[in-house]
Design a protein around this motif. Structure first.
Motif, mmCIF file in Angstrom:
data_model
loop_
_atom_site.group_PDB
_atom_site.id
_atom_site.type_symbol
_atom_site.label_atom_id
_atom_site.label_comp_id
_atom_site.label_asym_id
_atom_site.label_seq_id
_atom_site.Cartn_x
_atom_site.Cartn_y
_atom_site.Cartn_z
ATOM 1 N N VAL A 53 0.825 -1.204 0.000
ATOM 2 C CA VAL A 53 0.000 0.000 0.000
ATOM 3 C C VAL A 53 0.861 1.257 0.000
ATOM 4 C CG1 VAL A 53 -0.169 0.109 2.524
ATOM 5 C CG2 VAL A 53 -1.988 1.095 1.111
ATOM 6 N N VAL A 54 2.078 1.178 0.521
ATOM 7 C CA VAL A 54 2.948 2.356 0.578
ATOM 8 C C VAL A 54 3.227 2.878 -0.827
ATOM 9 C CG1 VAL A 54 5.227 3.216 1.217
ATOM 10 C CG2 VAL A 54 4.004 1.681 2.767
ATOM 11 N N GLN A 55 3.688 2.008 -1.704
ATOM 12 C CA GLN A 55 3.966 2.429 -3.073
ATOM 13 C C GLN A 55 2.694 2.827 -3.797
ATOM 14 O OE1 GLN A 55 6.189 -0.338 -5.464
ATOM 15 N NE2 GLN A 55 6.064 0.908 -7.314
ATOM 16 N N ALA A 56 1.618 2.065 -3.572
ATOM 17 C CA ALA A 56 0.349 2.365 -4.249
ATOM 18 C C ALA A 56 -0.152 3.753 -3.876
ATOM 19 C CB ALA A 56 -0.685 1.305 -3.896
ATOM 20 N N VAL A 57 -0.047 4.114 -2.603
ATOM 21 C CA VAL A 57 -0.498 5.431 -2.141
ATOM 22 C C VAL A 57 0.409 6.524 -2.688
ATOM 23 C CG1 VAL A 57 -0.623 6.913 -0.104
ATOM 24 C CG2 VAL A 57 -1.731 4.677 -0.089
ATOM 25 N N GLU A 58 1.718 6.305 -2.611
ATOM 26 C CA GLU A 58 2.642 7.356 -3.026
ATOM 27 C C GLU A 58 2.580 7.628 -4.524
ATOM 28 O OE1 GLU A 58 6.513 6.463 -1.473
ATOM 29 O OE2 GLU A 58 5.984 7.212 0.519
ATOM 30 N N GLU A 59 2.110 6.663 -5.307
ATOM 31 C CA GLU A 59 1.960 6.905 -6.742
ATOM 32 C C GLU A 59 0.870 7.926 -7.048
ATOM 33 O OE1 GLU A 59 1.404 3.059 -8.459
ATOM 34 O OE2 GLU A 59 3.555 2.619 -8.528
ATOM 35 N N PHE A 60 -0.039 8.142 -6.089
ATOM 36 C CA PHE A 60 -1.071 9.154 -6.266
ATOM 37 C C PHE A 60 -0.607 10.547 -5.854
ATOM 38 C CE2 PHE A 60 -3.919 5.386 -5.949
ATOM 39 C CZ PHE A 60 -4.603 5.567 -7.132
ATOM 40 N N LEU A 61 0.532 10.634 -5.161
ATOM 41 C CA LEU A 61 1.025 11.919 -4.684
ATOM 42 C C LEU A 61 1.717 12.671 -5.816
ATOM 43 C CD1 LEU A 61 2.559 10.837 -1.255
ATOM 44 C CD2 LEU A 61 0.246 11.683 -1.726
ATOM 45 N N PRO A 62 1.790 14.006 -5.717
ATOM 46 C CA PRO A 62 2.527 14.771 -6.734
ATOM 47 C C PRO A 62 3.966 14.269 -6.842
ATOM 48 C CG PRO A 62 1.260 16.241 -5.337
ATOM 49 C CD PRO A 62 1.163 14.873 -4.713
ATOM 50 N N GLY A 63 4.389 13.934 -8.036
ATOM 51 C CA GLY A 63 5.733 13.400 -8.222
ATOM 52 C C GLY A 63 5.794 11.898 -8.196
ATOM 53 N N GLY A 64 4.700 11.241 -7.772
ATOM 54 C CA GLY A 64 4.659 9.780 -7.760
ATOM 55 C C GLY A 64 5.441 9.165 -6.632
ATOM 56 N N ALA A 65 5.621 7.844 -6.715
ATOM 57 C CA ALA A 65 6.316 7.108 -5.656
ATOM 58 C C ALA A 65 7.785 7.517 -5.595
ATOM 59 C CB ALA A 65 6.197 5.612 -5.905
ATOM 60 N N SER A 66 8.354 7.463 -4.398
ATOM 61 C CA SER A 66 9.757 7.808 -4.201
ATOM 62 C C SER A 66 10.434 6.714 -3.401
ATOM 63 C CB SER A 66 9.875 9.147 -3.464
ATOM 64 O OG SER A 66 9.417 9.021 -2.127
ATOM 65 N N ASP A 67 11.742 6.818 -3.314
ATOM 66 C CA ASP A 67 12.508 5.847 -2.545
ATOM 67 C C ASP A 67 12.691 6.291 -1.096
ATOM 68 O OD1 ASP A 67 12.843 4.227 -4.774
ATOM 69 O OD2 ASP A 67 14.629 5.312 -5.434
#
Length: 340
Positions: free
Chosen positions: A160-174
């Motif tokens: 869910v961490v990556q899935a959620v962060e893909e919706f954030l501005p800039g997408g998923a990060s490391d």
């Protein structure tokens, strides 16, 4: 409600919704049911997350408000601009009128009544071509709906961490996802397991699709006079302030309401009554299809919270613990269903 110099941009935009110029006098900021908008006179000016969704909501509410028969609740009427638009410079206008002093309350029986009536009303309006199919769900609720109605297996074990962060501005990060607490991940895993358990991961694709309200609890207000045991002359006891909708299996509007009730009742600081009692009164306690919808709805609510804290909002250990207990409570209900 609050007053602030932040009202100035909204006061300027407000002039576009009034043929005779700008709104005058002090304005007051309202809460979540009005999208944090500013009350100017008897009209609320609020920002929108998506112009097409806001325009659909306005057209839908306008159509419902023009119906001659009562559906047991009222809808907030949209206000058009001087040139007929529903959205101007990223903002909408809504007539508040006698509902200015109305407030949000956790009233599960009445909320469920509105949920079921909403779906019946929308089915009738679609059949009569009074409304259109919604174009989508805006904002965090829309993103959370995608999570809840997608392949939930990818959300488990920290996915869910990556899935959620893909919706954030800039997408998923490391970057280290410090927002994803152990309790939140546990609640998400449990909700995903319930979704898979209730419908074997196949969703509710064969069920009849309706225009469901996917954020109803936030959008229903009750009139002050109704709370005192009487009704305000000329208005019903409940007002739906916005139409946040998607095509979903019948009963999903109610499932979202019950999901909110589950979370609220799991928080010891905000007891909201007996969830099972509410389900019994609406003949839902032995409805396997409803539990499948409820598991999706609970995952959606967890997703909304996750998107909020991932986006920078302050986390709440109490809310996250309430999510965990809500998942556990729902699991026990499903156990009882399987045993019967």
């Amino acid at each position: 409600m609050s007053r602030s110099s932040d009202q100035q941009p909204f006061q300027v935009i407000g002039g576009a919704f009034q043929p005779h110029g700008q709104f005058h006098g002090a304005s007051t900021q309202l809460g979540a049911p009005w999208d944090g908008g500013w009350l100017m006179g008897d009209v609320v000016i609020a920002p929108v997350a998506d112009a097409s969704c806001a325009a659909w909501s306005a057209r839908t509410r306008e159509a419902i408000a023009e119906l001659p028969s009562s559906c047991g609740f009222e809808v907030a009427r949209p206000v058009r601009s001087a040139d007929g638009r529903f959205v101007v410079s990223g903002c909408k206008a809504t007539f508040a009128g006698p509902w200015v002093d109305a407030c949000w309350e956790a009233r599960p029986d009445q909320l469920l009544f509105v949920a079921f009536q909403w779906e019946r009303l929308m089915a009738d309006c679609l059949e009569r071509s009074l409304v259109e199919v919604p174009p989508g769900v805006p904002g965090r609720v829309g993103c959370a709906e995608q999570l809840a109605w997608g392949d939930v297996s990818v959300l488990r074990d920290g996915g869910v961490v990556q899935a959620v962060e893909e919706f954030l501005p800039g997408g998923a990060s490391d970057a280290d996802a410090s927002w994803a607490s152990e309790a939140l991940l546990r609640a998400c895993d449990g909700a995903c397991a319930l979704v898979q358990r209730c419908d074997d991961g196949g969703g509710q694709g064969d069920a009849p699709q309706v225009v469901a309200h996917v954020d109803l609890s936030r959008c229903v207000l009750f009139s002050p006079s109704e709370r005192r045991g009487g009704a305000v002359a000329g208005i019903a006891g409940a007002l739906v302030t916005d139409a946040v909708c998607a095509l979903r299996p019948a009963g999903y509007s109610a499932a979202v309401v019950v999901a909110d009730l589950l979370v609220a009742s799991a928080d010891p600081d905000t007891p909201e009554g007996d969830v099972v009692g509410v389900l019994e009164r609406f003949s839902l306690v032995d409805d396997a299809a409803f539990y499948a919808l409820l598991s999706r709805a609970l995952l959606q609510r967890i997703g909304v919270y996750a998107l909020s804290v991932a986006g920078g909002a302050d986390p709440s250990a109490a809310v996250e613990d309430a999510f965990v207990r809500a998942v556990e409570d729902l699991s026990l209900m499903v156990d009882g269903l399987d045993a019967s």
